[in-house]
Scaffold this motif. Structure first.
Motif, PDB file in Angstrom:
ATOM      1  N   LYS A  25     -33.322   7.669   4.079  1.00 23.58           N
ATOM      2  CA  LYS A  25     -33.116   7.580   5.643  1.00 23.58           C
ATOM      3  C   LYS A  25     -32.098   6.389   5.947  1.00 23.58           C
ATOM      4  CE  LYS A  25     -35.874   6.389   9.715  1.00 23.58           C
ATOM      5  NZ  LYS A  25     -37.256   6.161  10.307  1.00 23.58           N
ATOM      6  N   GLY A  26     -31.288   6.390   6.938  1.00 22.07           N
ATOM      7  CA  GLY A  26     -30.384   5.326   7.063  1.00 22.07           C
ATOM      8  C   GLY A  26     -29.109   5.473   6.328  1.00 22.07           C
ATOM      9  N   SER A  27     -28.988   6.422   5.277  1.00 22.83           N
ATOM     10  CA  SER A  27     -27.936   6.520   4.870  1.00 22.83           C
ATOM     11  C   SER A  27     -26.556   7.187   5.872  1.00 22.83           C
ATOM     12  CB  SER A  27     -27.848   7.554   3.540  1.00 22.83           C
ATOM     13  OG  SER A  27     -28.818   7.085   2.442  1.00 22.83           O
ATOM     14  N   LYS A  28     -25.512   6.941   5.340  1.00 20.70           N
ATOM     15  CA  LYS A  28     -24.492   7.499   6.030  1.00 20.70           C
ATOM     16  C   LYS A  28     -23.255   8.484   5.070  1.00 20.70           C
ATOM     17  CE  LYS A  28     -24.348   3.486   9.243  1.00 20.70           C
ATOM     18  NZ  LYS A  28     -23.445   2.323   9.629  1.00 20.70           N
ATOM     19  N   ALA A  29     -22.898   9.345   5.906  1.00 23.62           N
ATOM     20  CA  ALA A  29     -21.927   9.998   5.150  1.00 23.62           C
ATOM     21  C   ALA A  29     -20.661   9.287   4.636  1.00 23.62           C
ATOM     22  CB  ALA A  29     -21.243  11.140   5.946  1.00 23.62           C
ATOM     23  N   PRO A  30     -20.261   9.814   3.459  1.00 23.75           N
ATOM     24  CA  PRO A  30     -19.021   8.965   2.870  1.00 23.75           C
ATOM     25  C   PRO A  30     -17.668   9.061   3.764  1.00 23.75           C
ATOM     26  CG  PRO A  30     -19.843  10.347   1.012  1.00 23.75           C
ATOM     27  CD  PRO A  30     -20.491  10.766   2.600  1.00 23.75           C
ATOM     28  N   ARG A  31     -17.156   7.841   4.060  1.00 25.82           N
ATOM     29  CA  ARG A  31     -15.709   7.839   4.800  1.00 25.82           C
ATOM     30  C   ARG A  31     -14.661   7.695   3.702  1.00 25.82           C
ATOM     31  NH1 ARG A  31     -14.952   2.528   8.419  1.00 25.82           N
ATOM     32  NH2 ARG A  31     -15.707   0.752   6.714  1.00 25.82           N
ATOM     33  N   LYS A  32     -13.462   8.292   3.951  1.00 23.62           N
ATOM     34  CA  LYS A  32     -12.228   7.856   3.163  1.00 23.62           C
ATOM     35  C   LYS A  32     -11.715   6.662   3.563  1.00 23.62           C
ATOM     36  CE  LYS A  32      -9.952  11.249   1.809  1.00 23.62           C
ATOM     37  NZ  LYS A  32      -8.999  12.346   1.837  1.00 23.62           N
ATOM     38  N   ILE A  33     -11.445   5.759   2.915  1.00 24.73           N
ATOM     39  CA  ILE A  33     -10.652   4.497   2.853  1.00 24.73           C
ATOM     40  C   ILE A  33      -9.841   4.164   1.795  1.00 24.73           C
ATOM     41  CG2 ILE A  33     -13.046   3.311   3.784  1.00 24.73           C
ATOM     42  CD1 ILE A  33     -13.178   1.728   0.820  1.00 24.73           C
ATOM     43  N   VAL A  34      -8.989   2.920   2.104  1.00 25.71           N
ATOM     44  CA  VAL A  34      -8.040   2.441   1.163  1.00 25.71           C
ATOM     45  C   VAL A  34      -8.885   0.974   0.735  1.00 25.71           C
ATOM     46  CG1 VAL A  34      -5.783   1.450   0.553  1.00 25.71           C
ATOM     47  CG2 VAL A  34      -5.965   3.328   2.231  1.00 25.71           C
ATOM     48  N   ILE A  87       0.612  -1.343  -0.021  1.00 22.65           N
ATOM     49  CA  ILE A  87      -0.015   0.029   0.125  1.00 22.65           C
ATOM     50  C   ILE A  87       0.818   1.129   0.143  1.00 22.65           C
ATOM     51  CG2 ILE A  87      -1.822   1.126   1.375  1.00 22.65           C
ATOM     52  CD1 ILE A  87      -2.686  -1.272   2.522  1.00 22.65           C
ATOM     53  N   ALA A  88       0.496   2.047  -0.784  1.00 21.32           N
ATOM     54  CA  ALA A  88       1.390   3.253  -0.935  1.00 21.32           C
ATOM     55  C   ALA A  88       0.344   4.521  -1.795  1.00 21.32           C
ATOM     56  CB  ALA A  88       2.712   3.276  -1.788  1.00 21.32           C
ATOM     57  N   VAL A  89      -0.280   5.227  -0.890  1.00 23.77           N
ATOM     58  CA  VAL A  89      -1.474   5.925  -1.650  1.00 23.77           C
ATOM     59  C   VAL A  89      -1.173   7.328  -0.777  1.00 23.77           C
ATOM     60  CG1 VAL A  89      -3.157   4.090  -2.189  1.00 23.77           C
ATOM     61  CG2 VAL A  89      -3.299   5.339   0.010  1.00 23.77           C
ATOM     62  N   ASP A  90      -1.646   8.482  -1.475  1.00 18.71           N
ATOM     63  CA  ASP A  90      -1.759   9.631  -1.067  1.00 18.71           C
ATOM     64  C   ASP A  90      -3.172   9.916  -0.351  1.00 18.71           C
ATOM     65  OD1 ASP A  90      -1.825  12.274  -0.362  1.00 18.71           O
ATOM     66  OD2 ASP A  90      -1.501  13.392  -2.575  1.00 18.71           O
ATOM     67  N   THR A  91      -2.960   9.968   0.982  1.00 17.91           N
ATOM     68  CA  THR A  91      -4.356  10.028   1.715  1.00 17.91           C
ATOM     69  C   THR A  91      -5.121  11.236   1.760  1.00 17.91           C
ATOM     70  OG1 THR A  91      -3.283  10.519   3.814  1.00 17.91           O
ATOM     71  CG2 THR A  91      -3.609   8.167   3.237  1.00 17.91           C
ATOM     72  N   GLU A  92      -4.319  12.301   1.305  1.00 15.12           N
ATOM     73  CA  GLU A  92      -4.903  13.714   1.232  1.00 15.12           C
ATOM     74  C   GLU A  92      -5.560  14.028  -0.162  1.00 15.12           C
ATOM     75  OE1 GLU A  92      -5.558  15.011   3.746  1.00 15.12           O
ATOM     76  OE2 GLU A  92      -4.255  13.803   5.217  1.00 15.12           O
ATOM     77  N   ALA A  93      -5.320  13.162  -1.064  1.00 19.14           N
ATOM     78  CA  ALA A  93      -5.665  13.440  -2.386  1.00 19.14           C
ATOM     79  C   ALA A  93      -6.958  13.661  -2.958  1.00 19.14           C
ATOM     80  CB  ALA A  93      -4.817  12.419  -3.773  1.00 19.14           C
TER      81      ALA A  93
END
Length: 533
Positions: free
Chosen positions: A150-159, A132-138
């Protein structure tokens, strides 16, 4: 970027499975485990909840996690977080980790570290070997909008590492209701740099009282004369509630004055509660008695069963978010989906979610569904109810088809008109409830054998892809092989080829290299066209 909490880091693959149908195929890399000195020593140790908790706590110490991360060659930004620990009778351990990268959950980055009783590392099973080698701020500009349902969740950043090169991505959970009436938890993975959809999977996995299906049964309750509830303190506080045809909430507790529940018909709302509560209790007893696992998460804590979901809802489902099983009342609200094997099927999804956490899509999703059918058969055979005779059929009591036929057949899955008997290159594109037929068929061949057979008065006729004639090793051995493979060898991205490897490794640990059991495992997989070494 706000740092994730420990709970968020460890919940990299939180999901929910339904019994009825409403891909991903990533290979698993790793070495065969070692450390078991004998067949008996390779079986899971029967741990109390306190003993299991102590093992997890020790494995999750910063010293232990850091040592394993360094030994595995993980980068400075990567951390391991213990999800579960299996200990065998020999003292060997199998520690299941989820991974984070710069604080972000790595989906498809899970792994299992195998150690001997002395603590020597004997192997590792990984969901992916990719570094794993990713730019986490991009690429924040490609952050998806939160769905309005109803019941949806805000996006979360992942790899995203479950397939191909690890990629910075967003995971969005879309709520609402599916066409079947079940809650919706659609996990959508999108590339953080391009906004392109990479993958999606469904989170909701649609799967003494007088019961409707098992006759007069004993159930665990709490309280005293005049005020009893369906709370089973002897089984971790397993609880059954009444949704009263609602589709949300915890449901209301069932109460009774004399501790005699239901009348054996759907006319009494408590009858469905009895069946669900009895099924939860029998499943608890099965995993504790057969596999040494106290509670479906191994932590001694019970789960919730909610009955009378919706109106004419012909399904049942497991939901990780509430750690609960939910049951509809069937067509005309007269056939609740609370038979023993259905209850065991749904509860077994909880075992999968707290161990291998097989992604609920593609081949791994088919294995997830099959695991619940396999353990449901195991629960039936252990309960050995004269009212619900143990068999290799799924949902035969609930008459979901309206003609007396079962929902699924393990001896020849295609008899339901949609399930697969054998693996082919398109298996990962088939609905998980039908691709599960491959593993169900494997398990039948391993347990019973091919051709014409009769078990407990039920006749079967199981074919093989290569026309081989197979003899089974019995369900008692077959279920132990599957449990060991699931909890020690499989990962979130395991596909059918790797399931073959995992079960061969499990059988080798349990019964020895070159044993009749190992040969039977290989022959049964070949019988469903999953071939290899």
């Amino acid at each position: 970027m706000r740092p994730l909490t420990k709970k968020q880091r460890i919940s990299a693959l939180a999901a929910t499975a339904a019994l009825v149908a409403a891909g991903i195929t990533a290979g698993t890399a790793g070495a065969a485990p070692g450390g078991e000195a004998s067949a008996n020593g390779a079986l899971p140790a029967k741990l109390t909840a306190a003993q299991h908790t102590k093992l997890v706590k020790a494995a999750n110490s910063e010293t232990a996690r850091t040592a394993d991360a360094r030994a595995l060659g993980l980068g400075a930004k990567e951390e391991l977080h213990v999800k579960d620990v299996i200990q065998n009778k020999s003292g060997a351990t199998h520690t299941r980790y989820e991974r984070t990268y710069a604080g972000l959950p790595v989906m498809g980055g899970d792994l299992v570290v195998h150690k001997s009783a002395s603590g020597k590392r004997t192997g590792v099973t990984k969901a992916t070997r990719a570094g794993i080698a990713v730019d986490t701020e991009a690429a924040a500009a490609h952050k998806p909008a939160t769905a309005e349902a109803k019941g949806s969740k805000a996006p979360r950043k992942i790899v995203w590492a479950a397939k191909g090169k690890p990629t910075l991505a967003w995971e969005t959970v879309v709520g609402g209701v599916q066409k079947s009436g079940a809650p919706n938890q659609l996990h959508v993975i999108t590339d953080a740099k391009t906004g392109k959809k990479l993958f999606e999977f469904q989170g909701v996995k649609e799967g003494t009282g007088s019961s409707q299906y098992s006759g007069e049964v004993e159930i665990g309750t709490s309280g005293s004369a005049g005020s009893f509830t369906m709370t089973d303190e002897g089984r971790g506080g397993n609880k059954t509630t009444n949704l009263k045809n609602g589709q949300s909430g915890d449901g209301e507790p069932f109460t009774d004055e004399d501790d005699k529940w239901g009348d054996g018909t759907p006319n009494d709302p408590a009858t469905a509660g009895v069946d669900a509560h009895y099924g939860a209790g029998q499943t608890w007893d099965y995993f504790k008695g057969v596999h040494g696992r106290e509670g479906i998460a191994g932590d001694g804590k019970g789960a919730v069963s909610r009955v009378h979901y919706g109106d004419n809802y012909v399904n049942a489902f497991w939901d990780d978010s509430c750690f609960c099983m939910t049951y509809g009342d069937g067509e005309g609200n007269k056939k609740p989906l609370t038979s023993l094997d259905v209850a065991a099927h749904e509860m077994s999804h909880g075992v999968t979610s707290t161990t291998a956490n097989l992604v609920y899509a593609g081949e791994s999703g088919g294995l997830n569904e099959a695991t619940s059918d396999i353990f449901a058969a195991g629960v039936e055979f252990k309960a050995n109810s004269p009212e619900d005779v143990p068999d290799y059929l799924v949902g035969e009591e609930i008459d979901i088809n309206g003609d007396g036929t079962p929902l699924r057949y393990m001896d020849q899955p295609s008899k339901d008109g949609q399930s697969l008997d054998y693996w082919d290159s398109e298996a990962g594109d088939v609905d998980v409830h039908y691709s599960s037929g491959i593993a169900n068929h494997f398990f039948f061949l391993l347990s019973v054998g091919s051709g014409e057979r009769e078990v407990n008065g039920v006749k079967y006729n199981s074919p093989t892809h290569d026309d081989s004639k197979l003899e089974g090793i019995g369900i008692e051995k077959a279920e132990k092989i599957w449990f060991k493979a699931l909890t020690e060898e499989m990962t979130s991205t395991t596909d059918y080829m790797d399931a073959r490897r995992a079960t061969l490794a499990a059988a080798t640990s349990l019964y020895g290299a070159g044993s009749a059991e190992v040969k039977a495992v290989g022959a049964a997989w070949t019988g469903v066209n999953v071939t290899g070494s």
